[in-house]
Design a protein around this motif. Structure first.
Motif, PDB file in Angstrom:
ATOM      1  N   MET A 156       0.883  -1.289  -0.137  1.00 33.41           N
ATOM      2  CA  MET A 156       0.134   0.142   0.163  1.00 33.41           C
ATOM      3  C   MET A 156       0.887   1.265   0.054  1.00 33.41           C
ATOM      4  O   MET A 156       0.383   2.490  -0.483  1.00 33.41           O
ATOM      5  CB  MET A 156      -0.831   0.055   1.169  1.00 33.41           C
ATOM      6  CG  MET A 156      -1.918  -1.058   1.054  1.00 33.41           C
ATOM      7  SD  MET A 156      -2.924  -1.542   2.342  1.00 33.41           S
ATOM      8  CE  MET A 156      -1.450  -2.662   3.272  1.00 33.41           C
ATOM      9  N   MET A 157       2.083   1.018   0.561  1.00 36.79           N
ATOM     10  CA  MET A 157       2.946   2.244   0.238  1.00 36.79           C
ATOM     11  C   MET A 157       3.048   2.630  -0.862  1.00 36.79           C
ATOM     12  O   MET A 157       3.133   3.942  -1.410  1.00 36.79           O
ATOM     13  CB  MET A 157       4.509   1.885   1.013  1.00 36.79           C
ATOM     14  CG  MET A 157       4.307   1.432   2.401  1.00 36.79           C
ATOM     15  SD  MET A 157       3.639   2.723   3.482  1.00 36.79           S
ATOM     16  CE  MET A 157       4.652   3.883   3.119  1.00 36.79           C
ATOM     17  N   LYS A 161      -3.132   4.807  -3.732  1.00 37.34           N
ATOM     18  CA  LYS A 161      -4.399   5.279  -4.365  1.00 37.34           C
ATOM     19  C   LYS A 161      -5.132   3.968  -4.857  1.00 37.34           C
ATOM     20  O   LYS A 161      -6.386   3.647  -4.566  1.00 37.34           O
ATOM     21  CB  LYS A 161      -4.338   6.187  -5.547  1.00 37.34           C
ATOM     22  CG  LYS A 161      -4.083   7.804  -4.942  1.00 37.34           C
ATOM     23  CD  LYS A 161      -4.986   8.618  -6.111  1.00 37.34           C
ATOM     24  CE  LYS A 161      -4.746  10.019  -5.568  1.00 37.34           C
ATOM     25  NZ  LYS A 161      -3.837  10.804  -6.306  1.00 37.34           N
ATOM     26  N   ARG A 162      -4.555   3.275  -5.622  1.00 32.36           N
ATOM     27  CA  ARG A 162      -5.124   2.009  -6.177  1.00 32.36           C
ATOM     28  C   ARG A 162      -5.555   1.109  -5.076  1.00 32.36           C
ATOM     29  O   ARG A 162      -6.614   0.682  -5.169  1.00 32.36           O
ATOM     30  CB  ARG A 162      -3.869   1.436  -7.049  1.00 32.36           C
ATOM     31  CG  ARG A 162      -4.121   0.079  -7.642  1.00 32.36           C
ATOM     32  CD  ARG A 162      -4.292   0.215  -9.010  1.00 32.36           C
ATOM     33  NE  ARG A 162      -4.641  -0.654  -9.769  1.00 32.36           N
ATOM     34  CZ  ARG A 162      -3.939  -1.985  -9.980  1.00 32.36           C
ATOM     35  NH1 ARG A 162      -2.495  -1.693  -9.872  1.00 32.36           N
ATOM     36  NH2 ARG A 162      -4.500  -3.161 -10.412  1.00 32.36           N
ATOM     37  N   ARG A 194      -5.859   6.756   5.623  1.00 25.81           N
ATOM     38  CA  ARG A 194      -6.632   6.970   4.263  1.00 25.81           C
ATOM     39  C   ARG A 194      -7.182   5.433   3.857  1.00 25.81           C
ATOM     40  O   ARG A 194      -7.551   5.445   2.942  1.00 25.81           O
ATOM     41  CB  ARG A 194      -5.568   7.521   3.210  1.00 25.81           C
ATOM     42  CG  ARG A 194      -5.168   8.853   3.502  1.00 25.81           C
ATOM     43  CD  ARG A 194      -4.167   9.308   2.633  1.00 25.81           C
ATOM     44  NE  ARG A 194      -4.395   9.143   0.987  1.00 25.81           N
ATOM     45  CZ  ARG A 194      -3.416   9.327   0.215  1.00 25.81           C
ATOM     46  NH1 ARG A 194      -2.468   9.789   0.477  1.00 25.81           N
ATOM     47  NH2 ARG A 194      -3.766   9.006  -1.189  1.00 25.81           N
ATOM     48  N   LEU A 195      -6.738   4.731   4.630  1.00 30.40           N
ATOM     49  CA  LEU A 195      -7.278   3.250   4.202  1.00 30.40           C
ATOM     50  C   LEU A 195      -8.412   2.798   5.129  1.00 30.40           C
ATOM     51  O   LEU A 195      -8.501   3.108   6.258  1.00 30.40           O
ATOM     52  CB  LEU A 195      -5.881   2.392   4.432  1.00 30.40           C
ATOM     53  CG  LEU A 195      -4.726   2.336   3.445  1.00 30.40           C
ATOM     54  CD1 LEU A 195      -3.667   1.580   4.248  1.00 30.40           C
ATOM     55  CD2 LEU A 195      -5.131   2.143   2.242  1.00 30.40           C
ATOM     56  N   PRO A 196      -9.289   2.125   4.447  1.00 31.41           N
ATOM     57  CA  PRO A 196     -10.611   1.612   5.056  1.00 31.41           C
ATOM     58  C   PRO A 196     -10.407   0.421   5.635  1.00 31.41           C
ATOM     59  O   PRO A 196     -10.864  -0.947   5.318  1.00 31.41           O
ATOM     60  CB  PRO A 196     -11.567   1.301   4.042  1.00 31.41           C
ATOM     61  CG  PRO A 196     -10.681   0.822   2.729  1.00 31.41           C
ATOM     62  CD  PRO A 196      -9.336   1.489   3.142  1.00 31.41           C
TER      63      PRO A 196
END
Ligand code: C2E
Ligand code: MG
Ligand code: MG
Ligand code: MG
Length: 285
Positions: A156-157, A161-162, A194-196
Motif C-alpha cells: 500500500m505504500m 491510491k490503487r 486513508r485506508l478503510p
C-alpha cells in the motif's frame, strides 16, 4: 555492477543467479503439481480477545506437505508463488478451502467464527481480486463478514491510491481488513487513516522483546494508542509468554495471537479448540 568489481565476482554472481533461477523453476513446477495433487493444507491459529478471554477468530496458514520432503514453510514457497504468478491460483484455493471449512463447522453446530486469510501484495494489485473473492463467496454461500483479509503494509505504500480503492471495494462487499506485520514497512502513520481498515496486527518482532527492550515497549505502546485513536482494533502477533500478555493487557491491546495460546493446528484439532478455547484460556488470563 558485479562485472565492474572483477571477473571473480562476476562469475560467482552469475553462477548464484543461475542456480537460484533453476531452483525457482523447480519449486514452480512442484507448486503446480502441489495444486493439482492436493498437497496443500490449511492450519488454523486462534486469536483471543484480551478482555473477555474469548475466541476472537482464527487465521488460516497454508502448509505444503510434499511427498518425500515433508512440510515446506510458506516463507519459502509463498515468495516463489508470488514471483511466478502462481499465487493467484493458490490464493483462490486458500479462500475456497476457508469458505468450505466455515460451512462444515457451521453444520457441525460450532459457534460461528471468523477466519483471516493472508493476501500477498501481488494478489491485491493484480487480477480482479474483488470479482474473484466475490465469486468464491457466492459459490460457497459464505457471508463476507466471516472473512478477514490480512494484508501487509508494503504494497500500500507504493500504490496507495490503487490499494485504497481496491480495499474500498472489498469493504463494500462486507469483508474485514487487517494490516499484517504492522510496523515493519516504512509506514507513515498518516497513510493509515486513508485506508478503510478494521484492525492492525503488531509485528511479532516488536512483541518478542516487549518486556525487556524499552524501545520495543515504546513502539508497541505507541501503535496501540495510535490504532485506538484511529478507531482500529489492535492485535498482537507472536505472543509466547505470560509476561508479554500482561504487558499487552496493561497497555490496552485488544487481541493476542501466538504460541502462548496455541500454535497453528490442523482443522480437526481446531474444531475442538473452537469449543474449548474460552475455558482453556480463562486459566491463562
Ligand atoms: P503471518 O501472516 O504474519 O503469520 C504469522 C506467522 O507466525 C505464522 O508462520 C505463524 O505460524 C507464526 N507464529 C504464530 N504465532 C507465533 C509465535 O508465538 N511465535 C513465533 N515464533 N511464530 C508464531 P507461518 O505459518 O510459517 O507463515 C509465515 C508467513 O507466510 C505468514 O506470516 C504469511 O505472510 C505467509 N502465509 C502463510 N499462509 C499464507 C497464505 O495462505 N497465503 C499467503 N499469501 N501467505 C501466507
Ligand atoms: Mg497473517
Ligand atoms: Mg503477521
Ligand atoms: Mg508476521
Amino acid at each position: 555492477s558485479a562485472k565492474a568489481r572483477g571477473g571473480g565476482t562476476y562469475h560467482f554472481f552469475t553462477k548464484t543467479m543461475n542456480e537460484s533461477a533453476v531452483a525457482r523453476l523447480a519449486i514452480e513446477n512442484d507448486l503446480r503439481e502441489a495444486l493439482k495433487e492436493g498437497q496443500f493444507e490449511l492450519y488454523y491459529q486462534p486469536k483471543i480477545e484480551l478482555l473477555s478471554g474469548k475466541l476472537a477468530g482464527l487465521e488460516a496458514l497454508i502448509r505444503w506437505n510434499q511427498p518425500g520432503r515433508g512440510f515446506i514453510s510458506p516463507m519459502q514457497f509463498i515468495p516463489v508463488a508470488e514471483e511466478t504468478g502462481l499465487i493467484g491460483k493458490i490464493g483462490e484455493w486458500v479462500l475456497r478451502r476457508v469458505c468450505d471449512q466455515i460451512r462444515e463447522w457451521d453444520l457441525l453446530g460450532l459457534p460461528p467464527v471468523s477466519i483471516a486469510v493472508n493476501l500477498s501484495p501481488r494478489q491485491l494489485i493484480e487480477g480482479r481480486i474483488t470479482e474473484t473473492i466475490s465469486r468464491i463467496l457466492d459459490e460457497t454461500a459464505t457471508p463476507a463478514s466471516r472473512i478477514v483479509l490480512e494484508i501487509t503494509e508494503t504494497v500500500m505504500m507504493h500504490e496507495i491510491k490503487r490499494s485504497a480503492s481496491i480495499l474500498d471495494e472489498l469493504r463494500k462487499l462486507g469483508l474485514q481488513i487487517a494490516i499484517d506485520d504492522f510496523g515493519t514497512g516504512y509506514s507513515s502513520l498518516a497513510y493509515l487513516k486513508r485506508l478503510p481498515i478494521n484492525s492492525i496486527k503488531i509485528d511479532r518482532s516488536f512483541v518478542r522483546d516487549v518486556t525487556t527492550d524499552p524501545d520495543d515497549a515504546a513502539i508497541t505502546n505507541t501503535i496501540i494508542i495510535m490504532g485506538h485513536n484511529l478507531g482500529l482494533k489492535v492485535v498482537a502477533e507472536g505472543v509466547e509468554t505470560q509476561e508479554q500478555l500482561e504487558f499487552l493487557r496493561e497497555h490496552g491491546c485488544d487481541e493476542i495471537q501466538g504460541f502462548l495460546i496455541s500454535e497453528p493446528r490442523p482443522a480437526n484439532i481446531t474444531a475442538r479448540q473452537i469449543e474449548q478455547l474460552s475455558r482453556t484460556v480463562a486459566s491463562i488470563l
